[in-house]
Scaffold this active site. Sequence first.
Site, PDB file in Angstrom:
ATOM      1  N   CYS A 103     -74.306 -33.902  52.429  1.00 33.34           N
ATOM      2  CA  CYS A 103     -75.218 -32.982  51.729  1.00 33.34           C
ATOM      3  C   CYS A 103     -74.859 -32.787  50.255  1.00 33.34           C
ATOM      4  O   CYS A 103     -75.745 -32.693  49.402  1.00 33.34           O
ATOM      5  CB  CYS A 103     -75.304 -31.649  52.450  1.00 33.34           C
ATOM      6  SG  CYS A 103     -73.740 -30.784  52.654  1.00 33.34           S
ATOM      7  N   ASP A 134     -83.569 -28.389  50.343  1.00 30.20           N
ATOM      8  CA  ASP A 134     -82.567 -28.530  51.399  1.00 30.20           C
ATOM      9  C   ASP A 134     -82.386 -30.002  51.766  1.00 30.20           C
ATOM     10  O   ASP A 134     -83.342 -30.658  52.184  1.00 30.20           O
ATOM     11  CB  ASP A 134     -83.025 -27.732  52.617  1.00 30.20           C
ATOM     12  CG  ASP A 134     -81.962 -27.640  53.701  1.00 30.20           C
ATOM     13  OD1 ASP A 134     -80.897 -28.262  53.534  1.00 30.20           O
ATOM     14  OD2 ASP A 134     -82.189 -26.946  54.700  1.00 30.20           O
ATOM     15  N   HIS A 186     -80.649 -31.096  54.270  1.00 27.79           N
ATOM     16  CA  HIS A 186     -80.308 -31.218  55.693  1.00 27.79           C
ATOM     17  C   HIS A 186     -81.534 -31.544  56.544  1.00 27.79           C
ATOM     18  O   HIS A 186     -81.778 -30.934  57.585  1.00 27.79           O
ATOM     19  CB  HIS A 186     -79.647 -29.933  56.179  1.00 27.79           C
ATOM     20  CG  HIS A 186     -78.433 -29.548  55.395  1.00 27.79           C
ATOM     21  ND1 HIS A 186     -78.496 -28.781  54.245  1.00 27.79           N
ATOM     22  CD2 HIS A 186     -77.126 -29.833  55.587  1.00 27.79           C
ATOM     23  CE1 HIS A 186     -77.267 -28.609  53.767  1.00 27.79           C
ATOM     24  NE2 HIS A 186     -76.424 -29.237  54.558  1.00 27.79           N
TER      25      HIS A 186
END
Length: 509
Positions: free
Chosen positions: A130, A305, A307
């Site tokens: 990430c 994001d 993820h």
Amino acid sequence: MASHSLNTLHTVFEYIWDRELPNDDFTNTLTVLGRTYAPGPPPHQEKAPDLRTLFHKFKPDQAADTEASWPREFLRDVHSRIWLTYRSGFPLIKRAEDGPSPLSFGSLIRGTVDLATVTKGFTTDAGWGCMIRTSQSLLANSLLQLRLGRGWRYDQTRECAKHAEIVSWFVDIPTAPFSIHNFVEQGANCAGKKPGEWFGPSAAARSIQVLCEANYDKTGLKVYFTASGDIYEDELFELAQQGAELRPVLILAGIRLGVKNVNPLYWDFLKKTLGWPQSVGIAGGRPSSSHYFFGFQGDYLFYLDPHVPQKALLIASEAPHESPDPNHYVEVESGLDLDSVHTNKIRKLHLDQMDPSMLVGLLVENRASYDALKHSINSHDQGSRFLNVYDSRPVLAAKSSGGLEESEFVDLGVLSMNEYDAIDDCDVGTCSALLRKERAFSHPVLVAMDPEEPEEIDASIHFDKDASILEKDPDRANETFEEIHVSETESRFEPDEPVVVSHDSAAVM
């Protein structure tokens, strides 16, 4: 049966995680990388969502209602940011013998693990990549602004060659300039990171710095990295100045604004940095994970994001076919899935939930841009800002180093080394901004050996009046200092460029 259950569970998690976030603040201005938007009027009162929809996909009309609550131009701006996420199915990144295993419970739940290659290495970065992905996003949006301008907007119906070229530099193959393969390689070279290990801000910044220098002919972008938040003009100009003008330079500041959370003292300045026209966002800022922050509203930060696992972004490799590594080649489509690097899903995080370790990006395109940035920094109260501009590094002269090698550093003025013990996930080289106000000095200091000194010198450690005392009880003063071996300091700190500090207090203020 087990596979079906895992897929169902993955779908449920994906639905919950991917739900649209409506706008519930119609007072505070929306800010995106230096651009501002009015929040718009509040919509009509709506009923609470039916919980029975939890296991059903979001209906198109529901998504449209949520989207309509945000200003249209704000959404277009967000949708134009390049969004790089977890990917699976890319060419193998070989596992280090003493490194992490590609097999994990999380990868099984997400359905991203490739059981055929799990003993050899990684074909997905889900669960560990990430910080790399958010750093890629920061760099990609810097290049987007540099080549297309801040006003450019992504249009799915029109092809933009420059936009496609920038995205192609980040595809998931070893020959792409800024692929995850090259980030992992530079993470190993610059910070000792093994494949599958989580990057911190310093490792990410140094990887960007090396890769941009290696691909300067493509990007035309220099990178200046500070691990303390201090910008030294002489070094910046030496790096990027060309005659009377300044070439484009990306300033990366790896900072830590607290121990467990961002100190509220820095909230205002942190938001201001995202409001400057030079801002290209922030990577990091979430405990044990990383997001790409690109704006704010009130005390909430907007972020993209990473993820969200997607199929690997692949295009045909430009490497010669006689390349000895067969892992450089996979079956790919000729087209580039540009839609997969853009999203209009809005997510936000309150500042009191933000992790204090982060990488701040500022793009200086020319001398006028730099002068404006310097003015913005200096116009903020020095006691509550984490960026400073100095003419040059301050100097501290020392008669002897007590046997220190030139590459070793001594950190002066830390209240207690236990502050660093408490920061388990602190990346090497990012802690020097911690507790700046209470420290005598905020930088690592290189102490040079005087060649005139005789061979037999006093190598004992002497503490001055500003030295940290670890035990407050005066009766135990003889037990107040900890012995710190060189090997320990090397494992805790990765030195930035050598810093020297002057006795002249005006030089450091």
